[in-house]
Design a protein around this motif. Structure first.
Motif, mmCIF file in Angstrom:
data_model
loop_
_atom_site.group_PDB
_atom_site.id
_atom_site.type_symbol
_atom_site.label_atom_id
_atom_site.label_comp_id
_atom_site.label_asym_id
_atom_site.label_seq_id
_atom_site.Cartn_x
_atom_site.Cartn_y
_atom_site.Cartn_z
ATOM 1 N N SER A 162 39.474 44.561 26.175
ATOM 2 C CA SER A 162 39.475 46.028 26.074
ATOM 3 C C SER A 162 39.939 46.697 27.360
ATOM 4 O O SER A 162 40.382 47.847 27.351
ATOM 5 C CB SER A 162 38.073 46.528 25.703
ATOM 6 O OG SER A 162 37.165 46.350 26.789
ATOM 7 N N LEU A 163 39.873 45.981 28.470
ATOM 8 C CA LEU A 163 40.324 46.544 29.751
ATOM 9 C C LEU A 163 41.824 46.782 29.775
ATOM 10 O O LEU A 163 42.327 47.488 30.665
ATOM 11 C CB LEU A 163 39.950 45.612 30.902
ATOM 12 C CG LEU A 163 38.496 45.610 31.369
ATOM 13 C CD1 LEU A 163 38.315 44.609 32.500
ATOM 14 C CD2 LEU A 163 38.074 46.997 31.826
ATOM 15 N N ARG A 164 42.554 46.198 28.833
ATOM 16 C CA ARG A 164 44.007 46.409 28.815
ATOM 17 C C ARG A 164 44.342 47.891 28.742
ATOM 18 O O ARG A 164 45.389 48.326 29.247
ATOM 19 C CB ARG A 164 44.639 45.669 27.634
ATOM 20 C CG ARG A 164 44.281 46.246 26.254
ATOM 21 C CD ARG A 164 44.753 45.346 25.119
ATOM 22 N NE ARG A 164 44.499 45.908 23.801
ATOM 23 C CZ ARG A 164 43.336 45.847 23.168
ATOM 24 N NH1 ARG A 164 42.303 45.244 23.742
ATOM 25 N NH2 ARG A 164 43.187 46.379 21.961
ATOM 26 N N GLU B 247 28.128 32.902 22.710
ATOM 27 C CA GLU B 247 28.583 34.205 22.221
ATOM 28 C C GLU B 247 28.667 35.226 23.352
ATOM 29 O O GLU B 247 29.455 36.176 23.280
ATOM 30 C CB GLU B 247 27.684 34.674 21.087
ATOM 31 C CG GLU B 247 27.720 33.692 19.907
ATOM 32 C CD GLU B 247 27.138 34.245 18.630
ATOM 33 O OE1 GLU B 247 27.539 35.366 18.241
ATOM 34 O OE2 GLU B 247 26.297 33.559 18.025
ATOM 35 N N GLY B 248 27.868 35.009 24.399
ATOM 36 C CA GLY B 248 28.023 35.848 25.579
ATOM 37 C C GLY B 248 29.370 35.620 26.234
ATOM 38 O O GLY B 248 30.032 36.562 26.689
ATOM 39 N N GLY B 249 29.797 34.361 26.291
ATOM 40 C CA GLY B 249 31.112 34.060 26.846
ATOM 41 C C GLY B 249 32.234 34.638 26.016
ATOM 42 O O GLY B 249 33.202 35.207 26.545
ATOM 43 N N ILE B 250 32.126 34.514 24.700
ATOM 44 C CA ILE B 250 33.142 35.079 23.810
ATOM 45 C C ILE B 250 33.153 36.601 23.923
ATOM 46 O O ILE B 250 34.215 37.240 23.921
ATOM 47 C CB ILE B 250 32.893 34.621 22.359
ATOM 48 C CG1 ILE B 250 33.100 33.105 22.249
ATOM 49 C CG2 ILE B 250 33.816 35.354 21.390
ATOM 50 C CD1 ILE B 250 32.718 32.515 20.905
ATOM 51 N N GLY B 251 31.955 37.193 24.052
ATOM 52 C CA GLY B 251 31.876 38.636 24.250
ATOM 53 C C GLY B 251 32.578 39.074 25.518
ATOM 54 O O GLY B 251 33.152 40.170 25.594
ATOM 55 N N ASN B 252 32.557 38.197 26.522
ATOM 56 C CA ASN B 252 33.259 38.500 27.764
ATOM 57 C C ASN B 252 34.760 38.572 27.538
ATOM 58 O O ASN B 252 35.458 39.406 28.139
ATOM 59 C CB ASN B 252 32.926 37.420 28.809
ATOM 60 C CG ASN B 252 32.980 37.946 30.213
ATOM 61 O OD1 ASN B 252 34.038 38.364 30.672
ATOM 62 N ND2 ASN B 252 31.856 37.934 30.904
ATOM 63 N N LEU B 253 35.283 37.708 26.668
ATOM 64 C CA LEU B 253 36.702 37.790 26.314
ATOM 65 C C LEU B 253 37.014 39.129 25.668
ATOM 66 O O LEU B 253 38.020 39.780 25.999
ATOM 67 C CB LEU B 253 37.069 36.661 25.347
ATOM 68 C CG LEU B 253 37.067 35.232 25.884
ATOM 69 C CD1 LEU B 253 37.385 34.257 24.753
ATOM 70 C CD2 LEU B 253 38.079 35.063 27.012
ATOM 71 N N ASN C 37 45.591 41.570 24.423
ATOM 72 C CA ASN C 37 45.579 41.225 22.996
ATOM 73 C C ASN C 37 45.477 39.719 22.796
ATOM 74 O O ASN C 37 44.909 39.251 21.806
ATOM 75 C CB ASN C 37 46.826 41.783 22.320
ATOM 76 C CG ASN C 37 46.722 43.282 22.047
ATOM 77 O OD1 ASN C 37 45.681 43.764 21.614
ATOM 78 N ND2 ASN C 37 47.785 44.012 22.329
ATOM 79 N N MET C 38 46.012 38.953 23.742
ATOM 80 C CA MET C 38 45.872 37.498 23.700
ATOM 81 C C MET C 38 44.398 37.103 23.830
ATOM 82 O O MET C 38 43.910 36.234 23.097
ATOM 83 C CB MET C 38 46.690 36.884 24.839
ATOM 84 C CG MET C 38 46.543 35.389 25.017
ATOM 85 S SD MET C 38 47.503 34.792 26.447
ATOM 86 C CE MET C 38 46.526 35.477 27.811
ATOM 87 N N LEU C 39 43.681 37.751 24.748
ATOM 88 C CA LEU C 39 42.250 37.468 24.910
ATOM 89 C C LEU C 39 41.472 37.843 23.651
ATOM 90 O O LEU C 39 40.560 37.120 23.237
ATOM 91 C CB LEU C 39 41.692 38.243 26.104
ATOM 92 C CG LEU C 39 42.197 37.853 27.496
ATOM 93 C CD1 LEU C 39 41.532 38.722 28.558
ATOM 94 C CD2 LEU C 39 41.919 36.384 27.784
ATOM 95 N N LYS C 40 41.835 38.968 23.052
ATOM 96 C CA LYS C 40 41.154 39.396 21.826
ATOM 97 C C LYS C 40 41.376 38.382 20.711
ATOM 98 O O LYS C 40 40.439 38.006 19.989
ATOM 99 C CB LYS C 40 41.672 40.773 21.404
ATOM 100 C CG LYS C 40 41.016 41.321 20.150
ATOM 101 C CD LYS C 40 41.566 42.698 19.805
ATOM 102 C CE LYS C 40 40.937 43.234 18.522
ATOM 103 N NZ LYS C 40 41.493 44.567 18.151
ATOM 104 N N ALA C 41 42.613 37.917 20.565
ATOM 105 C CA ALA C 41 42.914 36.921 19.536
ATOM 106 C C ALA C 41 42.145 35.634 19.790
ATOM 107 O O ALA C 41 41.643 34.997 18.853
ATOM 108 C CB ALA C 41 44.423 36.654 19.504
#
Length: 692
Positions: free
Chosen positions: A124-126, A113-119, A78-82
Motif C-alpha cells: 500500500s505504500l506504493r 499471517e503477520g508476515g503476509i500482512g506486512n507484505l 503491486n508485485m508485493l500485493k500479488a
C-alpha cells in the motif's frame, strides 16, 4: 539424499535446499540436524558447505537488481500485493510446518499471517511514491535571487543486494517484513534465516519461487551457515541483522563492512520494560490490562520475542498485589503440544535454546528470586517434557534494582521477566533507561500527567512506547507488536537501527542524491514540475486532456479578475465569514491591513473560476483536494488577479473493481498573481481525478 551421521547410527534424512543463482541446491557434507521442538525428533538436515557466496551476491547484483530497478514503485508494490494474496492460499502448509517450531496457533498467526500482512502494508505504500523507478525526496530549494538556480533530492535504488541475517523466533515474519521493504525499494535480497527454524522459511520460499511473481534473482535463500558471505559485500549492499546484541556487534565490526562503509541495520534483543503507573489501583480496568499484557508478553512465542517484556516496574507499595495477580494469571497458562487446542504456550525452538535460557536465568538469580515457576519441572499437555524443549514461565523478583543491576544487563530469551519496585515516576524513568536502549516500552496508566512524563522522559532510550489505558484497550495492538508503518528498532543495546517505519524503512535501501540546476532542467529530470520552470503553453485547455495526454509542465495563463468590495461582501455573506478584516467599515489602525482585505478562500474560489474549463464535460472527474495552500500577500479592492496553472505531477490509480473508471490523480500548481506579478499573493497544489 545424503546420510546424516548420528551419535549411534546413520539415519536417512530429508535435506533442506538453498535457493541460489536460480536453482535449488543442497550443500555438501553431513550438515546440521534440525529437530521438532515439541517431540525432539530429527526432521531434516541442512548445509551450506561448498556454496560460492561470492557468486550468490553477484547473481543478485547482476540479475535481480537490474530487473527490480526497471520496475516502478507502483509495479513493485503491486508485485508485493500479488505475492501476499498468493501466500494466503498456502496457509495450511505453513501452519502445519510452524507447529514443529513449538509455536501455538496464535504464535503461528503472528509469524505467518503477520508476515503476509506486512507484505500488504508495504504494498500500500506504493501510493506514497510516484509511478517511476525513482522518487523525489522533500522540497525544492530555490538558490538564486532570479529563480534560475535550484536544488532538490532524489532517491534511487542502490545497485547492490540486501543481506538479511534473521533470528530463529519468527522464521516467516522475520523474512517477509524485511524483504517487503527492500523489494519495494527496488533491491534484491539474500535471506539467511537462523538455522534451527530454517525449515519453515524454506517452505515459504519454495512457494514464493514457484509462484513466479518475483523477478529472477530478486530473492535467494541460505539455509545454514552464512560462511564467508560478508567477505564479498560492497558499498552498494545493505546488511541487516536480527538477534543477540553480541552477535550483531561482531558482524557489524566485520572488516569488509567497515572498509566498504556498508550500511548495517541491527535490531538486537533488548531488555524491554513495562511500567505500572502510580495511579493504577487493584480493581481499575488498567490494573487488569497490565496483568493481562504482562502475561501475554511473557508467554506468546514462549517469550522468544525481541520485543517481549523482560523488566516489570511497579510502585513499591503495590509490589505484593502485583506479585499475587501475576502469579494467579500465569497459573492459568496451559503448556504443551501446540496442536492441542487447550495449550496456550508451546515449547522453545529447541534444546539448545533451552540450555541457553537456563544459563541466562542462573545469572539473573544472583540478584533475584523465583516467585513463580520452576527450573526443574514443567507440566505439559500431550507432550513429553523430557524430549520437547518445554520450560515453565518464570517470574523473578529483584527488590533492589539500583544495587543489583544484573536484571538490567542479562536477557533470558524465553518466558522470563523480572519484577522490580520503584518509588516515583522519576525512578521509573531512570530504571527504564538502565537497559541501555530498548526496542519498546509500555506504561499502563489512566493519568495523562504520568503518561506525558514517562513518554517524554523515557523516549530517548526506546524505539517505541505504548501508552495503554482503558480508552484504547480494545484496539491497541499490544506491547510486543511491531507495525510495518511504524519504526521498529531502538537505540543502544537494541542496535540503533530501524527495520521498518513506512517510507522511512524503504529509504534504507535508496540512495539520496542532491541535484542542482535550473528549475526547467530539474523538471525534466524529476518529472515533477518545479516552480519557475518553463511551462508548455498554448494548445487545448489542460482540462480537456486525458491523464495519459497530459504532460508535466502543461500550463495555462488565465485572464484577469477584478477584486471589488462588493465581491468581498458577497463572499462574507455567502460563507458566513465576517472576520473584521473583511468588513469595509473596520477601523484598521493597529491591524496588519490598510483597508478591507479579500478572503483567502475568495481568492482561491475566483482562481478556480479562472482556470476551470466550464460547462462542457471533460476528462476531469472531480476535485480531489488541496495541498499546501498559502496566502502570502493581502489583496485589496481594486486589485486584479490572474492565475498560472501548471500540471505538476501525475499519479496513476489502481482499479479496485473491473468496472471502475480507469483514472489517475493529477497535481496542479496554482500560482495567484496580482497586478504587480511579484510576489505571489497565493499558491497551492490542487488535486484532480482525471480519466485515462
Amino acid at each position: 539424499m545424503p546420510y546424516f551421521a548420528g551419535k549411534q547410527r546413520l539415519l536417512l534424512m530429508p535435506q533442506l535446499h538453498n535457493y541460489i543463482t536460480g536453482k535449488w541446491i543442497a550443500g555438501d557434507g553431513e550438515g546440521q540436524a534440525l529437530f521438532n521442538a515439541v517431540t525432539g525428533e530429527t526432521i531434516a538436515i541442512t548445509s551450506t558447505k561448498g556454496l560460492d557466496f561470492n557468486a550468490v551476491l553477484q547473481y543478485a547484483r547482476t540479475v535481480g537488481n537490474p530487473a527490480l530497478r526497471k520496475m516502478t514503485f507502483h509495479e513493485r508494490g503491486n508485485m508485493l500485493k500479488a505475492l501476499a494474496l498468493y501466500l494466503r492460499e498456502h496457509l495450511p502448509l505453513f501452519y502445519d510446518t510452524s507447529y514443529k517450531t513449538g509455536a501455538t496457533k496464535a504464535d503461528s498467526w503472528v509469524d505467518i499471517e503477520g508476515g503476509i500482512g506486512n507484505l500488504f502494508a508495504n504494498a500500500s505504500l506504493r501510493r506514497k511514491f510516484p509511478d517511476t523507478t525513482f522518487a523525489v525526496d522533500g522540497d525544492t530549494h530555490i538558490l538564486g535571487k532570479q529563480n534560475t538556480f535550484a536544488a532538490t533530492h532524489i532517491l534511487t535504488p542502490k545497485e547492490g543486494v540486501a543481506i538479511h541475517i534473521n533470528a530463529f523466533n519468527f522464521p516467516v515474519w522475520g523474512m517477509l517484513e524485511k524483504i517487503a521493504v527492500n523489494l519495494l525499494a527496488g533491491m534484491p535480497c539474500v535471506v539467511k534465516p537462523a538455522t534451527v527454524t530454517s525449515y519453515l522459511t524454506e517452505a515459504v520460499v519454495q512457494k514464493i519461487i514457484a509462484s513466479g511473481i518475483l523477478p529472477e534473482g530478486a530473492l535467494q535463500l541460505i539455509c545454514g551457515s552464512a560462511g564467508d558471505m560478508l567477505k564479498y559485500v560492497t558499498a552498494q549492499d545493505v546488511v541487516t541483522f536480527t538477534g543477540s546484541a553480541y552477535t550483531g556487534q561482531k558482524l557489524k565490526a566485520h572488516p569488509q563492512i567497515i572498509s566498504e562503509s556498508v550500511p548495517f541495520n541491527m535490531e538486537a534483543d533488548s531488555l524491554n520494560c513495562m511500567v505500572l503507573a502510580p495511579d493504577v489501583e487493584p480493581g481499575m480496568p488498567e490494573w487488569d490490562l497490565f496483568i493481562k499484557e504482562v502475561r501475554k508478553e511473557m508467554t506468546t512465542k514462549a517469550g522468544q520475542k525481541c520485543t517481549a517484556v523482560r523488566r516489570i516496574f511497579v510502585p513499591d507499595n503495590k509490589l505484593a498485589d502485583v506479585s499475587r495477580s501475576l502469579t494467579a494469571a500465569l497459573m492459568q497458562t496451559v503448556i504443551g503440544n501446540p496442536l492441542n487446542e487447550k495449550v496456550r504456550m508451546g515449547s522453545l525452538a529447541g534444546q539448545e535454546q533451552r540450555n541457553e535460557l537456563f544459563a541466562q536465568v542462573q545469572q539473573l538469580l544472583a540478584a533475584s528470586q523465583i516467585i513463580y515457576g520452576s527450573l526443574d519441572s514443567v507440566e505439559v499437555v500431550d507432550a513429553d517434557a523430557s524430549t520437547g524443549a518445554f520450560v515453565s514461565p518464570l517470574l523473578l523478583l529483584n527488590e533492589t534494582p539500583w544495587q543489583q543491576t544484573v536484571s538490567h544487563e542479562v536477557e533470558a530469551f524465553g518466558p522470563v521477566s523480572t519484577l522490580m519496585p520503584y518509588r516515583d515516576m522519576e525512578e521509573a524513568i531512570a530504571l527504564s533507561k538502565m537497559g541501555k536502549g530498548s526496542l519498546c516500552s509500555s506504561i499502563i496508566t489512566a493519568s495523562e500527567k504520568h503518561a506525558r512524563a514517562y513518554v517524554i522522559g523515557a523516549a530517548s532510550h526506546h524505539g517505541r512506547i505504548l501508552v495503554l489505558n482503558n480508552d484504547c484497550a480494545k484496539e491497541n495492538t499490544g506491547h510486543g507488536s511491531p507495525l510495518p508503518l511504524l519504526v521498529h528498532g531502538g537505540p543502544g543495546r537494541a542496535g540503533g537501527g530501524e527495520e521498518m517505519g513506512g517510507i522511512r524503512g524503504v529509504k534504507h535501501y535508496l540512495q539520496r542524491t542532491a541535484v542542482q540546476g535550473s528549475p526547467t532542467m530539474l523538471t525534466a529530470i524529476t518529472q515533477v514540475y518545479q516552480q519557475y520552470a518553463k511551462g508548455n503553453t498554448g494548445g487545448i485547455h489542460p482540462f480537456k486532456k486525458t491523464f495519459d495526454e497530459l504532460a508535466i509542465g502543461d500550463q495555462l495563463i488565465t485572464d484577469k479578475k477584478l477584486i471589488t468590495s462588493e465581491l468581498i461582501d458577497q463572499f462574507a455573506d455567502l460563507s458566513g465569514d465576517h472576520f473584521y478584516a473583511h468588513i469595509a467599515g473596520t477601523d484598521f489602525n493597529g491591524t496588519m491591513f490598510e483597508k478591507q482585505v479579500a478572503h483567502g478562500y475568495l481568492l482561491m474560489s475566483l482562481a478556480a473560476g479562472l482556470f476551470v474549463d466550464s460547462y462542457e464535460k471533460n476528462p476531469v472527474l472531480l476535485n480531489y483536494g488541496i495541498d499546501e495552500l498559502r496566502f502570502t500577500k493581502p489583496v485589496y479592492p481594486g486589485t486584479e488577479i490572474s492565475v498560472r496553472f501548471t500540471c505538476k505531477e501525475k499519479l496513476p490509480q489502481d482499479k479496485k473493481e473491473e468496472t471502475d473508471i480507469d483514472k489517475g490523480i493529477v497535481k496542479w500548481l496554482v500560482e495567484i498573481f496580482d497586478d504587480t506579478d511579484e510576489p505571489l499573493v497565493g499558491v497551492a497544489t490542487i488535486l484532480t481525478m482525471v480519466a485515462r
